[in-house]
Design a protein around this motif. Structure first.
Motif, PDB file in Angstrom:
ATOM      1  N   LEU A  19       0.835  -1.208   0.000  1.00 48.86           N
ATOM      2  CA  LEU A  19       0.000   0.000   0.000  1.00 48.86           C
ATOM      3  C   LEU A  19       0.869   1.257   0.000  1.00 48.86           C
ATOM      4  N   LEU A  20       1.893   1.253   0.867  1.00 51.14           N
ATOM      5  CA  LEU A  20       2.744   2.429   1.009  1.00 51.14           C
ATOM      6  C   LEU A  20       3.540   2.709  -0.260  1.00 51.14           C
ATOM      7  N   THR A  21       4.210   1.682  -0.790  1.00 49.86           N
ATOM      8  CA  THR A  21       5.051   1.914  -1.965  1.00 49.86           C
ATOM      9  C   THR A  21       4.219   2.241  -3.206  1.00 49.86           C
ATOM     10  N   SER A  22       3.100   1.549  -3.388  1.00 53.58           N
ATOM     11  CA  SER A  22       2.243   1.848  -4.537  1.00 53.58           C
ATOM     12  C   SER A  22       1.612   3.229  -4.390  1.00 53.58           C
ATOM     13  N   GLY A  23       1.263   3.591  -3.151  1.00 51.40           N
ATOM     14  CA  GLY A  23       0.730   4.929  -2.915  1.00 51.40           C
ATOM     15  C   GLY A  23       1.760   6.011  -3.204  1.00 51.40           C
ATOM     16  N   LEU A  24       3.019   5.750  -2.848  1.00 52.42           N
ATOM     17  CA  LEU A  24       4.092   6.706  -3.128  1.00 52.42           C
ATOM     18  C   LEU A  24       4.251   6.940  -4.628  1.00 52.42           C
ATOM     19  N   GLN A  25       4.046   5.893  -5.424  1.00 52.75           N
ATOM     20  CA  GLN A  25       4.116   6.064  -6.879  1.00 52.75           C
ATOM     21  C   GLN A  25       3.090   7.087  -7.348  1.00 52.75           C
ATOM     22  N   HIS A  26       1.880   6.996  -6.820  1.00 51.31           N
ATOM     23  CA  HIS A  26       0.827   7.938  -7.211  1.00 51.31           C
ATOM     24  C   HIS A  26       1.180   9.360  -6.778  1.00 51.31           C
ATOM     25  N   VAL A  27       1.749   9.475  -5.581  1.00 56.14           N
ATOM     26  CA  VAL A  27       2.148  10.809  -5.095  1.00 56.14           C
ATOM     27  C   VAL A  27       3.238  11.392  -5.987  1.00 56.14           C
ATOM     28  N   ALA A  28       4.230  10.571  -6.345  1.00 57.56           N
ATOM     29  CA  ALA A  28       5.313  11.041  -7.201  1.00 57.56           C
ATOM     30  C   ALA A  28       4.794  11.476  -8.561  1.00 57.56           C
ATOM     31  N   ALA A  29       3.787  10.747  -9.079  1.00 57.57           N
ATOM     32  CA  ALA A  29       3.246  11.068 -10.399  1.00 57.57           C
ATOM     33  C   ALA A  29       2.448  12.363 -10.392  1.00 57.57           C
ATOM     34  N   MET A  30       1.823  12.701  -9.250  1.00 59.31           N
ATOM     35  CA  MET A  30       0.923  13.846  -9.229  1.00 59.31           C
ATOM     36  C   MET A  30       1.507  15.063  -8.514  1.00 59.31           C
ATOM     37  N   TYR A  31       2.627  14.885  -7.810  1.00 58.09           N
ATOM     38  CA  TYR A  31       3.139  15.954  -6.946  1.00 58.09           C
ATOM     39  C   TYR A  31       3.317  17.271  -7.702  1.00 58.09           C
ATOM     40  N   ALA A  32       3.996  17.213  -8.840  1.00 59.82           N
ATOM     41  CA  ALA A  32       4.262  18.445  -9.599  1.00 59.82           C
ATOM     42  C   ALA A  32       2.958  19.107 -10.029  1.00 59.82           C
ATOM     43  N   GLY A  33       1.955  18.293 -10.401  1.00 55.65           N
ATOM     44  CA  GLY A  33       0.681  18.853 -10.826  1.00 55.65           C
ATOM     45  C   GLY A  33      -0.075  19.524  -9.700  1.00 55.65           C
ATOM     46  N   VAL A  34       0.123  19.064  -8.465  1.00 60.50           N
ATOM     47  CA  VAL A  34      -0.567  19.670  -7.321  1.00 60.50           C
ATOM     48  C   VAL A  34       0.060  21.000  -6.932  1.00 60.50           C
ATOM     49  N   VAL A  35       1.385  21.051  -6.915  1.00 64.07           N
ATOM     50  CA  VAL A  35       2.047  22.267  -6.429  1.00 64.07           C
ATOM     51  C   VAL A  35       2.192  23.335  -7.514  1.00 64.07           C
ATOM     52  N   ALA A 201       7.718  -0.328 -10.665  1.00 60.67           N
ATOM     53  CA  ALA A 201       8.857   0.021 -11.523  1.00 60.67           C
ATOM     54  C   ALA A 201       8.976   1.529 -11.716  1.00 60.67           C
ATOM     55  N   ILE A 202       7.849   2.229 -11.775  1.00 64.07           N
ATOM     56  CA  ILE A 202       7.887   3.687 -11.941  1.00 64.07           C
ATOM     57  C   ILE A 202       8.581   4.336 -10.743  1.00 64.07           C
ATOM     58  N   LEU A 203       8.200   3.907  -9.536  1.00 61.25           N
ATOM     59  CA  LEU A 203       8.803   4.476  -8.324  1.00 61.25           C
ATOM     60  C   LEU A 203      10.298   4.177  -8.279  1.00 61.25           C
ATOM     61  N   ILE A 204      10.687   2.944  -8.587  1.00 62.14           N
ATOM     62  CA  ILE A 204      12.114   2.594  -8.602  1.00 62.14           C
ATOM     63  C   ILE A 204      12.845   3.426  -9.649  1.00 62.14           C
ATOM     64  N   GLY A 205      12.216   3.607 -10.804  1.00 69.91           N
ATOM     65  CA  GLY A 205      12.820   4.414 -11.857  1.00 69.91           C
ATOM     66  C   GLY A 205      13.031   5.857 -11.426  1.00 69.91           C
ATOM     67  N   LEU A 206      12.054   6.412 -10.667  1.00 71.51           N
ATOM     68  CA  LEU A 206      12.198   7.788 -10.176  1.00 71.51           C
ATOM     69  C   LEU A 206      13.353   7.896  -9.182  1.00 71.51           C
ATOM     70  N   VAL A 207      13.482   6.888  -8.318  1.00 71.41           N
ATOM     71  CA  VAL A 207      14.580   6.895  -7.335  1.00 71.41           C
ATOM     72  C   VAL A 207      15.931   6.796  -8.044  1.00 71.41           C
ATOM     73  N   LEU A 208      16.062   5.852  -8.979  1.00 68.25           N
ATOM     74  CA  LEU A 208      17.327   5.677  -9.696  1.00 68.25           C
ATOM     75  C   LEU A 208      17.641   6.894 -10.558  1.00 68.25           C
ATOM     76  N   GLY A 209      16.613   7.463 -11.165  1.00 67.86           N
ATOM     77  CA  GLY A 209      16.826   8.668 -11.970  1.00 67.86           C
ATOM     78  C   GLY A 209      17.318   9.831 -11.129  1.00 67.86           C
ATOM     79  N   THR A 210      16.766   9.944  -9.906  1.00 69.86           N
ATOM     80  CA  THR A 210      17.206  11.009  -8.996  1.00 69.86           C
ATOM     81  C   THR A 210      18.660  10.792  -8.567  1.00 69.86           C
ATOM     82  N   LEU A 211      19.039   9.534  -8.339  1.00 69.52           N
ATOM     83  CA  LEU A 211      20.427   9.234  -7.992  1.00 69.52           C
ATOM     84  C   LEU A 211      21.369   9.592  -9.142  1.00 69.52           C
ATOM     85  N   LEU A 212      20.925   9.342 -10.373  1.00 70.52           N
ATOM     86  CA  LEU A 212      21.738   9.727 -11.532  1.00 70.52           C
ATOM     87  C   LEU A 212      21.893  11.243 -11.628  1.00 70.52           C
TER      88      LEU A 212
END
Length: 469
Positions: A19-35, A201-212
């Protein structure tokens, strides 16, 4: 012995970790649109950096509450689908216009008063507005869903370039390379991983992309250093709401646009999760949008609306549980109460979001194409409906200034390709399939009638189209 009925995936609960990790994916996808809307509006009406930060936190908090209302529901309020609510960007231009015409210090009170009235009006109209669902057969919904994806793709492209066109590195090779790397990472992870890891995979991709992005200097830690640990959006922080007729009319028009887009989004999501939305579901979803919009200004938020980008996330991960999105709503509430946590999410660079966004938003468009396959496109009328809806709806996407000389109130609708395309599709479907009666041309006396047209029960896409007329 009574056998238990299987639980639909939409109503299925998941383990806390998932629930937590899948929910975080949704937050990451929408965060920029909210702020983004509070950032643009706050800067446009001349607020200080501290006040803009407060607006952003309040928007996260109210978006979380609206999402919880939409997913969990109360009585006849809430679609009870994995449906994310955030701040509608359709209201940005009207709110800026209201702010510029208001007296100094009265911009936000005038905006909030108008949003409250518009939300109440939308709540009252919901049971009547939902009756339009019979005018949304596959030829209409497929066109609109495709437009949702196509309209969002430029957002992902802008993110991939850096997000801020005034920045010195906008559209730089490093930004585009970072977006491309994130895109490749997400695709590779989706191909190689299995089970739950594939779903996030989207959440992992965002984390790895941020590390890059760290060695490239693309990650800004300034927001964390200056963020407060705890903060609550004080009710009516900017003053009591003011009710001005012109402002109310503008925001009521925006509310109608949001209701139209939410209807299309609910229909799209219903198909993706295999729970087709009926009139009651649409009415409940619109009520949640409207009630969220009416209550958001009390806590310094803006108009609530559906977030189409999260529909793409549901489609690509195939995680259909509404409780996952409810978890995302809870996370948004925490982010609104804890600016430090919100700033951690903000660490994800725009190019990284852009790379992931190409997959998310492209998936929405692909879902629309899939829905169009259910329509009888051998019917020239249906083909014309799709062509006109996509053609008109894509105008503000490919030419953002196309309607610049039109009345600002008209532009609220015209500048939304989703809204204009939806209106065109519905109008043409009415004209071609609901107005008047058409009689097929008589076959020549010596014509051979194929077996396929022998009277009998009809099935498949053609039957669906016939029933929709």
């Amino acid at each position: 012995m009574v056998t238990a009925q299987p639980v639909h995936p939409v109503d299925a609960s998941l383990p806390p970790g998932r629930l937590l990790t899948s929910g975080l994916q949704h937050v990451a996808a929408m965060y920029a649109g909210v702020v983004a809307p509070p950032l643009v509006v706050g800067a446009g009406i001349g607020l200080s950096t501290a006040d803009i930060t407060f607006l952003m936190s309040a928007s996260l908090f109210t978006a979380g509450l609206a999402t919880l209302l939409q997913t969990l529901g109360i009585g006849r309020i809430g679609a009870r689908l994995p449906f994310v609510n955030g701040v509608s960007f359709a209201g940005v231009a009207p709110m800026l216009a209201i702010g510029k015409s208001a007296a100094p210090g009265h911009a936000l009170p005038a905006i909030y008063g108008a949003v409250i009235v518009a939300g109440v009006a939308g709540f009252v109209l919901a049971p009547y507005f939902c009756r339009l669902v019979r005018f949304f057969p596959p030829v209409v919904t497929g066109s609109v869903i495709t437009l949702i994806g196509l309209s969002l793709l430029p957002v992902a492209v802008n993110w991939a370039q850096g997000g801020d066109s005034s920045a010195h590195d906008y559209s730089s090779q490093s930004n585009i390379a970072l977006a491309a790397a994130t895109l490749v990472i997400v695709l590779v992870l989706r191909r190689l991983l299995t089970g739950f890891l594939q779903q996030i995979a989207i959440l992992i991709g965002l984390v790895l992309g941020t590390l890059l992005a760290l060695p490239l200097g693309k990650t800004d830690f300034g927001a964390i250093r200056h963020a407060d640990l705890v903060g609550f959006p004080t009710p009516f922080h900017f003053g009591a709401p003011e009710f001005q007729i012109a402002a109310i009319i503008s925001m009521c028009v925006v509310m109608l646009v949001c209701m139209t887009e939410s209807t299309a989004d609910i229909l799209a999501l219903g198909k993706i999760v295999d729970r087709p939305a009926d009139e009651a579901t649409i009415a409940a979803g619109i009520r949640a949008d409207a009630l969220g919009s009416a209550l958001s200004p009390v806590l310094n938020g803006f108009m609530a609306s559906a977030f189409a980008q999260n529909i793409g996330l549901v489609a690509i991960t195939k995680v259909r549980s509404r409780f996952v999105v409810a978890a995302a709503g809870g996370i948004l509430v925490l982010l609104g109460l804890c600016p430090v946590l919100a700033s951690v999410i903000a660490l994800v660079p725009q190019p990284v979001l852009g790379g992931a966004g190409l997959v998310l938003f492209g998936t929405v468009a692909a879902s629309g194409v899939k829905t169009l396959t259910e329509a009888d496109l051998t019917d020239s009328d249906n083909l014309l409906i799709v062509a006109a809806a996509l053609g008109v709806g894509i105008i503000p996407v490919v030419s953002t200034g196309f309607y610049d000389r039109f009345d600002p109130h008209l532009r609220i609708v015209l500048d939304s390709g989703i809204s204009t395309g939806c209106l065109v599709a519905v109008a043409l479907n009415l004209a071609f399939h609901h107005t008047g009666r058409r009689t097929p041309a008589a076959a020549p006396p010596d014509a051979v009638v194929p077996d396929a047209v022998v009277p009998g029960p009809r099935t498949g896409p053609a039957a669906a189209v016939a029933e929709s007329r």
